[in-house]
Design a protein around this motif. Structure first.
Motif, PDB file in Angstrom:
ATOM      1  N   UNK A   1       2.968   1.163 -13.089  1.00  0.00           N
ATOM      2  CA  UNK A   1       2.545   0.680 -11.764  1.00  0.00           C
ATOM      3  C   UNK A   1       2.614   1.789 -10.730  1.00  0.00           C
ATOM      4  N   UNK A   2       1.608   1.840  -9.866  1.00  0.00           N
ATOM      5  CA  UNK A   2       1.639   2.692  -8.667  1.00  0.00           C
ATOM      6  C   UNK A   2       1.176   1.848  -7.488  1.00  0.00           C
ATOM      7  N   UNK A   3       1.514   2.269  -6.273  1.00  0.00           N
ATOM      8  CA  UNK A   3       1.077   1.547  -5.079  1.00  0.00           C
ATOM      9  C   UNK A   3       0.843   2.527  -3.944  1.00  0.00           C
ATOM     10  N   UNK A   4       0.040   2.112  -2.970  1.00  0.00           N
ATOM     11  CA  UNK A   4      -0.296   2.984  -1.841  1.00  0.00           C
ATOM     12  C   UNK A   4      -0.899   2.131  -0.728  1.00  0.00           C
ATOM     13  N   UNK A   5      -0.971   2.711   0.465  1.00  0.00           N
ATOM     14  CA  UNK A   5      -1.628   2.080   1.609  1.00  0.00           C
ATOM     15  C   UNK A   5      -2.960   2.772   1.851  1.00  0.00           C
ATOM     16  N   UNK A   6      -3.921   2.038   2.427  1.00  0.00           N
ATOM     17  CA  UNK A   6      -5.186   2.644   2.819  1.00  0.00           C
ATOM     18  C   UNK A   6      -5.822   1.815   3.931  1.00  0.00           C
ATOM     19  N   UNK A   7      -6.714   2.468   4.659  1.00  0.00           N
ATOM     20  CA  UNK A   7      -7.386   1.843   5.791  1.00  0.00           C
ATOM     21  C   UNK A   7      -8.721   1.276   5.319  1.00  0.00           C
TER      22      UNK A   7
ATOM     23  N   UNK B   1      -7.284  -8.605   9.982  1.00  0.00           N
ATOM     24  CA  UNK B   1      -6.432  -8.278  11.121  1.00  0.00           C
ATOM     25  C   UNK B   1      -5.523  -7.091  10.842  1.00  0.00           C
ATOM     26  N   UNK B   2      -5.072  -6.906   9.618  1.00  0.00           N
ATOM     27  CA  UNK B   2      -4.152  -5.818   9.286  1.00  0.00           C
ATOM     28  C   UNK B   2      -4.879  -4.482   9.320  1.00  0.00           C
ATOM     29  N   UNK B   3      -4.295  -3.485  10.002  1.00  0.00           N
ATOM     30  CA  UNK B   3      -4.924  -2.159  10.089  1.00  0.00           C
ATOM     31  C   UNK B   3      -4.960  -1.500   8.723  1.00  0.00           C
ATOM     32  N   UNK B   4      -3.852  -1.588   7.986  1.00  0.00           N
ATOM     33  CA  UNK B   4      -3.789  -1.030   6.641  1.00  0.00           C
ATOM     34  C   UNK B   4      -3.576  -2.161   5.635  1.00  0.00           C
ATOM     35  N   UNK B   5      -3.962  -1.908   4.417  1.00  0.00           N
ATOM     36  CA  UNK B   5      -3.677  -2.825   3.311  1.00  0.00           C
ATOM     37  C   UNK B   5      -2.939  -2.038   2.235  1.00  0.00           C
ATOM     38  N   UNK B   6      -2.188  -2.758   1.437  1.00  0.00           N
ATOM     39  CA  UNK B   6      -1.486  -2.124   0.311  1.00  0.00           C
ATOM     40  C   UNK B   6      -2.129  -2.562  -0.986  1.00  0.00           C
ATOM     41  N   UNK B   7      -2.418  -1.609  -1.851  1.00  0.00           N
ATOM     42  CA  UNK B   7      -2.951  -1.910  -3.173  1.00  0.00           C
ATOM     43  C   UNK B   7      -1.958  -1.468  -4.234  1.00  0.00           C
ATOM     44  N   UNK B   8      -1.775  -2.317  -5.231  1.00  0.00           N
ATOM     45  CA  UNK B   8      -0.918  -2.019  -6.380  1.00  0.00           C
ATOM     46  C   UNK B   8      -1.822  -1.908  -7.604  1.00  0.00           C
ATOM     47  N   UNK B   9      -1.796  -0.753  -8.248  1.00  0.00           N
ATOM     48  CA  UNK B   9      -2.579  -0.517  -9.454  1.00  0.00           C
ATOM     49  C   UNK B   9      -1.624  -0.531 -10.638  1.00  0.00           C
TER      50      UNK B   9
END
Length: 468
Positions: A149-155, A89-97
């Protein structure tokens, strides 16, 4: 600030075939095996690290990938439409590397290790994102307090790639430098979250990771070449015992990193790191802790308790790498799980995981190879703590009879990093100082006792430790 990198037309044209090619050795067999074992639908996410795996890894072991320090490596996030998964349902997701320690021994003292690295490399980061090369990611962030740690959003409806750079090398966390092949392994882990009704990315949906070693520039290429040459010299029968090398590394599903279970928390604990004792107040001569601290023995805490709620039990299962069974035990409290016998768990989880779960529940840990007792020598201005007229000693439990393990246990007692201990000496009754080596540690008697003191090393920011 919003970073948005539009995807070129050529990227869309070739991305699907590229990902299929990258996953060809893994995807078909792995998904079939997961469906057969779990009977549930597999995760909607797959990640591929574009770096070759080592051929010198046995079949039953986890893959190992070599990386060069500071080089940009691509992690491709698969389009879920490509592998025919249901919508999210979420348009974007957040990933934490994040880059974390693979060895459990180093996880115990992760906080001290990272602080020691920060002290030796001021202004540097352990993990960075290469924004110009990355495609399809939004709002990349690097928290200055979390160097690894880094994080970002993606579709997830579109193909996306993030390029990462690892700036620490495996030998930086070993007291004695033996070369890249002797360095400690790391894990690259990706945790992914969807958005809740309040616009917060806190709903965990997937985690995966792989094992890596980081070398100085060009070192990974040389190590990979050496491994391939060694395998070529083996007989076909021996080569059958090892995994094939692949040009890409598939991140395998794993349990979420513990801090991701509660993103509202401002702290960043290690998976099994426990708070350190109060710091030692070093002086120019001897030193003693401000308070007498307890030495943490791995495996002797974080037990599952009968009073644990179902939610606490779920977190305990995740922390100890039993995530595949978390849904099965979703309604179990600590008391429910503890009532189960060894045979029950083997029947439910299989022989390997059932025995491991039973042993973990019962708190069965590896016995230390050597136990010694140390009493911290007091300065003139400090009162000696005594019980019944006798000095109070601390127990140090060594899992290995090595100087490295002894240094780590003493460093934990004083709340410093092992790198700050320059040398360890043993003072004889005649007054002479003998440099402690692996051979001397191997010949120490069980439950030997020592008076321990420290002397500041004026040539560095370290300390000499003296055992009397």
């Amino acid at each position: 600030m919003l970073f948005c990198h539009p995807q070129p037309e050529s990227y869309h044209q070739h991305s699907a075939s590229y990902i299929r090619e990258a996953l060809a050795p893994f995807l078909k067999n792995e998904e079939a095996r997961l469906r057969a074992e779990s009977g549930v639908k597999t995760s909607p996410f797959q990640y591929v690290l574009c770096a070759a795996t080592s051929p010198a890894v046995k079949l039953q072991e986890e893959t190992l990938t070599y990386l060069n320090q500071g080089q940009s490596y691509e992690i491709r996030m698969l389009n879920r439409k490509l592998v025919e998964y249901s919508d999210i349902s979420s348009k974007y997701v957040k990933s934490i590397v994040r880059v974390v320690f693979h060895d459990r021994r180093l996880q115990y003292m992760e906080h001290q290790q990272l602080e020691g690295w920060r002290w030796n490399r001021p202004g540097d980061r352990i993990l960075d994102v290469d924004v110009p090369l990355s495609v399809g990611i939004f709002e990349p962030r690097s928290d200055p307090l979390h160097l690894n740690t880094i994080e970002f959003l993606w579709d997830p409806l579109k193909n996306a790639s993030v390029f990462i750079q690892v700036h620490c090398i495996s030998t930086e966390f070993t007291p004695r430098k033996h070369g890249g092949e002797k360095g400690v392994p790391f894990r690259i882990q990706v945790d992914t979250f969807t958005c809740n009704d309040h616009g917060e990315y806190v709903e965990h949906v997937h985690s995966s990771s792989c094992q890596v070693k980081v070398f100085k520039p060009k070192g990974a290429d040389r190590k990979l070449k050496t491994d391939r040459e060694k395998m070529e010299k083996k007989t076909p029968q021996d080569r059958d015992k090892y995994q094939s090398s692949h040009e890409t590394t598939l991140l395998k599903e794993c349990s979420p990193w513990p801090e991701t279970l509660n993103l509202s928390s401002t702290s960043t604990p290690s998976p099994i790191y426990h708070s350190s004792p109060p710091p030692c107040g070093f002086t120019d001569g001897n030193c003693s802790p401000n308070q007498h601290a307890e030495v943490f023995v791995p495996g002797c805490s974080d037990h599952l308790l009968p009073s644990s709620s179902p939610q606490d039990t779920q977190q305990w299962l995740h922390r100890h790498r039993f995530s595949p069974f978390s849904r099965l035990f979703s309604s179990f409290s600590g008391a429910d799980l503890l009532r189960m016998s060894r045979e029950d768990l083997i029947q439910i989880c299989g022989p390997a995981d059932g025995i491991r779960l039973f042993n973990t529940m019962k708190g069965r840990s590896i016995q230390p190879r050597l136990t010694i007792y140390v009493c911290q020598q007091q300065t003139r201005n400090q009162a000696t703590m005594k019980l019944g007229g006798a000095d109070v000693y601390h127990a140090l439990y060594l899992e290995e009879r090595t100087l490295v393990d002894l240094s780590e246990k003493i460093a934990g007692l004083y709340n410093i990093t092992p790198q700050q201990i320059t040398q360890i000496y043993r003072q004889k009754t005649t007054g002479i100082h003998i440099l402690v080596s692996d051979e001397m540690v191997q010949n120490l008697g069980e439950e030997a006792s020592f008076i321990i003191s420290t002397i500041r090393d004026e040539s560095s920011d370290g300390y000499h430790v003296v055992l009397k």
